[in-house]
Design a protein around this motif. Structure first.
Motif, PDB file in Angstrom:
ATOM      1  N   ALA A   1     -11.416 -16.732   8.397  1.00 48.90           N
ATOM      2  CA  ALA A   1     -10.255 -15.988   8.882  1.00 48.90           C
ATOM      3  C   ALA A   1     -10.585 -14.501   8.951  1.00 48.90           C
ATOM      4  CB  ALA A   1      -9.077 -16.222   7.940  1.00 48.90           C
ATOM      5  N   ALA A   2      -9.692 -13.761   9.615  1.00 46.47           N
ATOM      6  CA  ALA A   2      -9.942 -12.337   9.826  1.00 46.47           C
ATOM      7  C   ALA A   2      -9.514 -11.539   8.596  1.00 46.47           C
ATOM      8  CB  ALA A   2      -9.186 -11.870  11.068  1.00 46.47           C
ATOM      9  N   VAL A   3     -10.220 -11.759   7.511  1.00 46.90           N
ATOM     10  CA  VAL A   3      -9.897 -11.079   6.264  1.00 46.90           C
ATOM     11  C   VAL A   3     -10.823  -9.868   6.144  1.00 46.90           C
ATOM     12  CG1 VAL A   3      -9.910 -11.285   3.752  1.00 46.90           C
ATOM     13  CG2 VAL A   3      -9.141 -13.198   5.160  1.00 46.90           C
TER      14      VAL A   3
ATOM     15  N   ALA B   1      -2.163 -22.549   5.105  1.00 44.92           N
ATOM     16  CA  ALA B   1      -3.307 -21.646   4.975  1.00 44.92           C
ATOM     17  C   ALA B   1      -2.817 -20.220   4.741  1.00 44.92           C
ATOM     18  CB  ALA B   1      -4.170 -21.706   6.234  1.00 44.92           C
TER      19      ALA B   1
ATOM     20  N   ALA C   1      -0.029 -19.352   3.354  1.00 43.62           N
ATOM     21  CA  ALA C   1       0.509 -19.279   1.997  1.00 43.62           C
ATOM     22  C   ALA C   1      -0.619 -19.139   0.982  1.00 43.62           C
ATOM     23  CB  ALA C   1       1.337 -20.526   1.697  1.00 43.62           C
ATOM     24  N   THR C   2      -1.711 -19.887   1.199  1.00 40.34           N
ATOM     25  CA  THR C   2      -2.858 -19.811   0.296  1.00 40.34           C
ATOM     26  C   THR C   2      -3.427 -18.399   0.297  1.00 40.34           C
ATOM     27  OG1 THR C   2      -3.375 -22.100   0.762  1.00 40.34           O
ATOM     28  CG2 THR C   2      -5.131 -20.780  -0.224  1.00 40.34           C
TER      29      THR C   2
ATOM     30  N   ALA D   1      -5.296  -8.257   5.001  1.00 39.34           N
ATOM     31  CA  ALA D   1      -5.496  -9.406   5.881  1.00 39.34           C
ATOM     32  C   ALA D   1      -4.582  -9.272   7.082  1.00 39.34           C
ATOM     33  CB  ALA D   1      -5.211 -10.701   5.129  1.00 39.34           C
ATOM     34  N   PRO D   2      -5.004  -8.517   8.096  1.00 40.07           N
ATOM     35  CA  PRO D   2      -4.134  -8.237   9.234  1.00 40.07           C
ATOM     36  C   PRO D   2      -3.721  -9.496   9.999  1.00 40.07           C
ATOM     37  CG  PRO D   2      -6.384  -7.491   9.657  1.00 40.07           C
ATOM     38  CD  PRO D   2      -6.319  -7.890   8.230  1.00 40.07           C
ATOM     39  N   ALA D   3      -4.552 -10.513  10.002  1.00 36.53           N
ATOM     40  CA  ALA D   3      -4.183 -11.755  10.685  1.00 36.53           C
ATOM     41  C   ALA D   3      -4.934 -12.896  10.020  1.00 36.53           C
ATOM     42  CB  ALA D   3      -4.544 -11.683  12.166  1.00 36.53           C
ATOM     43  N   VAL D   4      -4.292 -14.029   9.916  1.00 37.41           N
ATOM     44  CA  VAL D   4      -4.952 -15.194   9.329  1.00 37.41           C
ATOM     45  C   VAL D   4      -5.026 -16.283  10.386  1.00 37.41           C
ATOM     46  CG1 VAL D   4      -4.792 -16.995   7.577  1.00 37.41           C
ATOM     47  CG2 VAL D   4      -4.176 -14.636   7.011  1.00 37.41           C
ATOM     48  N   HIS D   5      -6.236 -16.711  10.700  1.00 30.90           N
ATOM     49  CA  HIS D   5      -6.404 -17.802  11.653  1.00 30.90           C
ATOM     50  C   HIS D   5      -6.991 -18.995  10.928  1.00 30.90           C
ATOM     51  CE1 HIS D   5      -5.568 -14.935  14.772  1.00 30.90           C
ATOM     52  NE2 HIS D   5      -6.553 -14.155  14.358  1.00 30.90           N
ATOM     53  N   ALA D   6      -6.389 -20.153  11.109  1.00 26.58           N
ATOM     54  CA  ALA D   6      -6.977 -21.368  10.556  1.00 26.58           C
ATOM     55  C   ALA D   6      -8.283 -21.637  11.294  1.00 26.58           C
ATOM     56  CB  ALA D   6      -6.022 -22.542  10.738  1.00 26.58           C
ATOM     57  N   GLN D   7      -9.225 -22.253  10.580  1.00 29.21           N
ATOM     58  CA  GLN D   7     -10.475 -22.643  11.235  1.00 29.21           C
ATOM     59  C   GLN D   7     -10.199 -23.639  12.349  1.00 29.21           C
ATOM     60  OE1 GLN D   7     -12.891 -24.064   7.851  1.00 29.21           O
ATOM     61  NE2 GLN D   7     -14.445 -22.712   8.697  1.00 29.21           N
TER      62      GLN D   7
ATOM     63  N   PHE E   1      -0.400 -26.890   8.787  1.00 29.06           N
ATOM     64  CA  PHE E   1      -1.591 -26.400   8.109  1.00 29.06           C
ATOM     65  C   PHE E   1      -1.701 -24.888   8.203  1.00 29.06           C
ATOM     66  CE2 PHE E   1      -5.505 -26.062   6.169  1.00 29.06           C
ATOM     67  CZ  PHE E   1      -6.336 -25.267   6.940  1.00 29.06           C
TER      68      PHE E   1
ATOM     69  N   GLN F   1      -4.271 -21.676  -4.858  1.00 28.93           N
ATOM     70  CA  GLN F   1      -2.967 -21.682  -5.524  1.00 28.93           C
ATOM     71  C   GLN F   1      -2.947 -22.729  -6.622  1.00 28.93           C
ATOM     72  OE1 GLN F   1      -0.219 -22.259  -2.148  1.00 28.93           O
ATOM     73  NE2 GLN F   1       0.844 -20.501  -3.003  1.00 28.93           N
TER      74      GLN F   1
END
Lengths: 280, 280
Positions: free
Chosen positions: B29-31, A22, A24-25, A34-40, A18, B40
Motif C-alpha cells: 500500500a501507499a504507506v 485492510a 481498519a488494520t 498513510a495518505p491512501a491505502v490500496h489493497a493488493q 476486504f 489488530q
C-alpha cells in the motif's frame, strides 16, 4: 447455472469488505502517515473443471469458486473455466501438476487409468457405507494420507487434492432397451469409469471410457450403445433422453462418490496460510 | 477429544500467517512511513455448545471453531465452551439472542418448545430424503428463508442461524428390555425431542424432554425408563450402556438431522464481510 461473469459479480461485495478490513488494520497499526491505502491486487488463479458448462457439476465448481473468493476477501480470485477451456477433462490432473492451470474440479475416478488406487476415492467399494462416510474416512480415518501418498509420492504429481461433496448412488444408466439380465450387456459398447469399468470388462462388456461431456455425442453417433454418467439432473441437462429412452435407475458400480478439488502444490503453498485453510 | 486448549494451539500457525499477510498488504500500500506493523488484536467471541465436554458433538463444535479461527487468519478467535459453561444447553438460543454468549452450536430440535416449526430443521419428516437432501433444501430450496422467518420475524430473536453437518438415521434408543411392540412404550418415561416427542405422546408414552448431557443421570435415578440421544458413538461415551442394556437400533423419529450454528445477529453483522462468509 453459474458462469464466470456472475461468480465475479457475487465476489464484488467481498472485495469491498476486504478494502474496509485492510483500511481498519492499517488504521490500527503504528502507521505514521498513510495518505491512501490500496489493497493488493488479488492473486488470480485459473481453475478449470472437468465438466461441460451446462452440467450442474460445473455449477458446483462455480459455488466452490464463489465461496473461496468471498471468504478470501478479494486476496485470491479463482477464475472458473469449463472442460476444454484450457485442456480436455481427462488432462486436468496433469495440467494442474505442470502448472498450465492452477486448480481443477472433478472426480478421482477420471484418473483410474493412471493408477487403479484412485478407485478408493472415485469408485469406492459399494457395500456398507455412503459418501458421507467415505468423506469421514478421508478426513478422519487415514484416507487423505493414502490419497497424498498416491498423488505426491507414487505418481510424483505436484498437486494437493481435497475430496468434498458427497453424491448419492448412481444409476446403471441409459440404454436402447430395458436391461433385465447381465447377458444383455455382453459385447455392448458401454460407458462407465473406474473400478466399474474393470468389473464390466470381466462381464464381457465392451467398456469405452470417455469424459462426461462426450457421452451424448458418442451415443448419438452409435459409438456407444449404453452409458452412465452420474445422476438424473446432470443426465437430463446433458441430453441423455434425446439419445436413449430407457433409464435403469439402480446399480452398484458407484454407490458412493465425491468431488475432487485439485491445486498446483507449489502455487497452493505460496498462498497465505489462512487462504490455504479456506481452500481446504 | 477437542478442548479449548488444543483449539487454540491449532490456530497458532494461522495467526502467524495473518501477521505475514498484513505486513505484505501494508508494504504493497501507499504507506509513507511505517516503523512497525502490528496486526489488530483478534475479535474474541464466546461460542458455547449445547453438548457435554466429552460428547463427540462437542468435538464437532471444536472442529468448527478451529476451522473458522484458521480461515480468519487470527482476526476472530472463537472460544469454545461446553454446555453449562455460561448457560444450560436449552438456554443457548436465548443467550445468543441477548448477547450473553456470541454464538452457539446445537440442534434446532432443542427449540421445538418455542415453536413447533423448528421440527422442519431438527426432526424433519422421515420419509423420502436424507440429511444431505435436507441441507440441499435449506441452502438451495428455500429452507434457509423459512428458518430466518421463524427465528428473526416470528420469534423476534436477534440471531443468525446456519444449518450444517448431516447426521444418519437415529436409533430408537436404550431400554431395560427389548421393545417388540408399541404397547410396551405406553406410560414409559422416555426421552426424545421435537416432532417425535408429540408423536410418542399421542401413542401414550410419558415423554420427558431433557438435554443430551442430562439423560444418563436421569436414567440412573429412575426418572427415565428409556431414552434416545443420537448415535452409538455419542451414546457410548455418555454412558448409556451403564444404565440400560438394550439398544434398539432402528427408528423413524429422527431419520435425518443436522447441526445448527447460531450467532448473535448484531455481533455477526459487525464482522468483516469475508469473516461472515467464512462462518457461513
Amino acid at each position: 447455472m453459474t458462469d464466470t461473469s456472475n461468480v465475479n459479480d457475487s465476489a464484488r461485495p467481498s472485495r469491498r469488505g476486504f478494502i474496509t478490513a485492510a483500511a481498519a488494520t492499517a488504521a490500527g497499526a503504528a502507521v505514521i502517515a498513510a495518505p491512501a491505502v490500496h489493497a493488493q491486487a488479488p492473486i488470480k488463479l485459473k481453475f478449470q473443471s472437468t465438466w461441460p458448462n451446462k452440467d450442474i457439476f460445473h455449477e458446483y465448481a462455480g459455488d466452490f469458486v464463489r465461496y473461496v473468493n468471498q471468504m478470501a476477501g478479494g486476496r485470491v480470485e479463482l477464475e472458473l473455466l469449463a472442460a476444454g477451456a484450457v485442456v480436455p477433462a481427462f488432462q486436468v490432473l496433469d495440467a494442474v501438476s505442470s502448472g498450465i492451470i492452477d486448480g481443477g474440479h472433478g472426480v478421482s475416478a477420471y484418473w483410474y487409468g493412471k493408477n487403479k488406487a484412485f478407485s478408493l476415492f472415485g469408485t469406492a467399494p459399494a457395500f456398507g457405507w455412503d459418501a458421507d462416510e467415505l468423506l469421514g474416512w478421508v478426513r478422519y480415518g487415514g484416507g487423505q494420507q493414502l490419497y497424498d501418498e498416491l498423488t505426491q509420492q507414487i505418481l510424483k504429481l505436484n498437486v494437493v487434492g481435497m475430496l468434498t461433496g458427497p453424491m448419492p448412488t448412481q444409476p446403471l444408466g441409459w440404454f436402447k432397451a430395458e436391461i433385465t439380465s447381465p447377458d444383455q450387456m455382453k459385447g455392448m459398447k458401454y460407458r462407465t469409469v473406474g473400478l466399474g469399468a474393470d468389473v464390466f470388462k470381466e462381464m464381457g462388456v465392451a467398456v469405452t471410457i470417455v469424459a462426461g461431456g462426450e457421452i451424448v455425442p458418442a451415443m448419438d453417433r452409435g459409438l456407444l450403445e449404453g452409458a452412465e454418467f452420474n445422476n438424473p439432473s446432470s443426465d437430463t441437462v446433458l441430453g441423455f433422453p434425446d439419445v436413449a429412452k430407457v433409464y435403469m435407475v439402480q446399480s452398484y458400480h458407484q454407490a458412493l462418490e465425491c468431488f475432487e478439488v485439485l491445486f498446483n502444490k507449489t502455487k497452493f503453498e505460496s498462498l497465505p496460510k489462512d487462504v490455504q485453510a479456506i481452500i481446504r
